[in-house]
Design a protein around this motif. Structure first.
Motif, PDB file in Angstrom:
ATOM      1  N   THR A 102      -2.653  -6.519  -2.005  1.00  0.00           N
ATOM      2  CA  THR A 102      -1.711  -5.887  -1.084  1.00  0.00           C
ATOM      3  C   THR A 102      -0.717  -6.917  -0.578  1.00  0.00           C
ATOM      4  O   THR A 102      -1.111  -7.949  -0.013  1.00  0.00           O
ATOM      5  CB  THR A 102      -2.461  -5.245   0.096  1.00  0.00           C
ATOM      6  OG1 THR A 102      -3.361  -4.239  -0.421  1.00  0.00           O
ATOM      7  CG2 THR A 102      -1.493  -4.589   1.064  1.00  0.00           C
ATOM      8  N   TRP A 112      -6.430  -4.833  -6.958  1.00  0.00           N
ATOM      9  CA  TRP A 112      -5.203  -4.695  -6.190  1.00  0.00           C
ATOM     10  C   TRP A 112      -5.016  -5.861  -5.235  1.00  0.00           C
ATOM     11  O   TRP A 112      -5.955  -6.296  -4.577  1.00  0.00           O
ATOM     12  CB  TRP A 112      -5.200  -3.387  -5.405  1.00  0.00           C
ATOM     13  CG  TRP A 112      -5.006  -2.171  -6.265  1.00  0.00           C
ATOM     14  CD1 TRP A 112      -5.956  -1.286  -6.648  1.00  0.00           C
ATOM     15  CD2 TRP A 112      -3.779  -1.734  -6.865  1.00  0.00           C
ATOM     16  NE1 TRP A 112      -5.413  -0.306  -7.446  1.00  0.00           N
ATOM     17  CE2 TRP A 112      -4.070  -0.563  -7.589  1.00  0.00           C
ATOM     18  CE3 TRP A 112      -2.468  -2.220  -6.846  1.00  0.00           C
ATOM     19  CZ2 TRP A 112      -3.100   0.141  -8.302  1.00  0.00           C
ATOM     20  CZ3 TRP A 112      -1.498  -1.526  -7.547  1.00  0.00           C
ATOM     21  CH2 TRP A 112      -1.808  -0.360  -8.263  1.00  0.00           C
ATOM     22  N   GLU A 166       0.824  -1.216   0.000  1.00  0.00           N
ATOM     23  CA  GLU A 166       0.000   0.000   0.000  1.00  0.00           C
ATOM     24  C   GLU A 166       0.853   1.259   0.000  1.00  0.00           C
ATOM     25  O   GLU A 166       0.437   2.296  -0.529  1.00  0.00           O
ATOM     26  CB  GLU A 166      -0.935   0.002   1.213  1.00  0.00           C
ATOM     27  CG  GLU A 166      -2.100  -0.956   1.081  1.00  0.00           C
ATOM     28  CD  GLU A 166      -3.107  -0.801   2.195  1.00  0.00           C
ATOM     29  OE1 GLU A 166      -4.311  -0.908   1.908  1.00  0.00           O
ATOM     30  OE2 GLU A 166      -2.686  -0.570   3.353  1.00  0.00           O
TER      31      GLU A 166
END
Length: 344
Positions: free
Chosen positions: A167, A165, A141
């Motif tokens: 992470t 996304w 992040e």
């Protein structure tokens, strides 16, 4: 010239012109300094400067720690956990725009070229930025490439809602792409590409989409410090800049020496690969502007353009003047800002 700048220049005077030689000067000033990423080739010049005593020459006892991404560094500086940090200054600008009470500034831009990139492999079939839509993109992040992906998306027409996304920790980013657990990653080109090479991914299989090649106007690595600290300690700020420049010039002249300093800090560092990574990073430092006019050759208009890129990408209504963000009055004299041809 503002009153503040007059006062700083008057107070600093001749002290800024030459390195302070420690020893007979009394006790060293302790300084905590955060890098932007793991100990890799691009971080070697800071370690080389430490080994050669360049910070000590300025009267400073510097402790260097690794970082965890561009977004991590200014938070550490703003909190007071570290006096100085180095990293992508776009993260500083975004922090200042979204948290007006913070006073982190950039007195020195080391890399005017930006290595922020989206990176994928040929087997994914992704050949252009729009084809990232619907794909799995892995990054921490706090990674600069992820934090400023919206600017890349705006420039290339990517629908950010269609990016999936993942992470991850910094250590897992490239392995996930290599294994096929992610379709792309974001980050500094110098980090991503060479970490993939270390995983035996053929260079010909790596596809790099550098943000700047698609019109994203951003600067890159710079020194970060709180304005209040800088104004109270101008000699220390100038000394840090001078030591960092000396370390980088030495690394450009003698990359083997720089990598040796890196290996002494991290014995697991792959020497040949990190030397290549160091050389690649100098592409973003050794820009035409720096070669022609030194490290101080950075017009405020370019700094403002970088700030406006961030404001536009994130739809931020707050404003930030370049003069309140980039404070070059802390730079050493011009002759100490040159990048000699002999250094690369």
């Amino acid at each position: 010239m503002t009153t503040t700048r007059r006062m700083l220049l008057a107070a600093a005077g001749g002290l800024l012109a030459t390195p302070r030689i420690a020893g007979a000067q009394g006790a060293l000033t302790p300084v905590k300094f955060s890098l932007d990423w793991a100990f890799q080739g691009p971080q070697a010049p800071y370690l080389l400067a430490l080994e050669k005593g360049y910070y000590r020459d300025e009267g400073l006892a510097v402790t260097i720690d690794r970082g965890f991404g561009a977004g991590d560094v200014p938070v550490k500086i703003a909190s007071g956990a570290y006096e100085f940090g180095v990293g992508d200054i776009s993260a500083v600008a975004r922090l200042r725009l979204t948290q007006p009470g913070t006073d982190v500034i950039c007195p020195f831009v080391l890399a005017q070229g930006s290595p922020l990139s989206a990176i994928t492999l040929r087997r994914t079939g992704i050949r252009n930025p729009k084809e990232l839509e619907g794909k799995r993109v892995a990054a921490p992040e706090t990674d600069g490439g992820r934090q400023f992906f919206p600017a890349f998306a705006r420039a290339t027409g990517i629908d950010t809602a269609k990016i999936n996304w993942i992470t991850v920790t910094p250590q897992l980013r490239e392995p996930m792409l290599a294994r096929g657990d992610a379709d792309a990653i974001t980050g500094f080109e110098t980090s991503g590409v060479f970490s993939l090479l270390a995983l035996n991914v053929p260079r010909a299989d790596i596809v790099v989409m550098r943000y700047s090649n698609f019109g994203v106007a951003l600067l890159s690595t710079g020194l970060q410090v709180r304005k209040a600290y800088a104004e109270a300690n101008p000699r220390i700020v100038t000394g840090m800049i001078r030591a960092i420049i000396r370390g980088h010039l030495d690394a450009a002249r003698d990359p083997d020496g720089a990598i040796a300093a890196l290996v002494r800090r991290d014995a697991t560092a792959p020497v040949a690969l990190e030397k290549e990574r160091l050389a690649a990073n100098f592409e973003f430092i050794r820009t035409p502007e720096v070669l022609s006019g030194g490290f101080g050759n950075l017009p405020m208009s370019r700094v403002q353009a970088s700030i406006e890129t961030i404001r536009t990408a994130f739809n931020i209504s707050a404003t930030l003047a370049a003069e309140d963000f980039y404070l070059p009055q802390f730079l050493p004299p011009a002759e100490q800002l040159r990048f000699p041809a002999a250094a690369g």
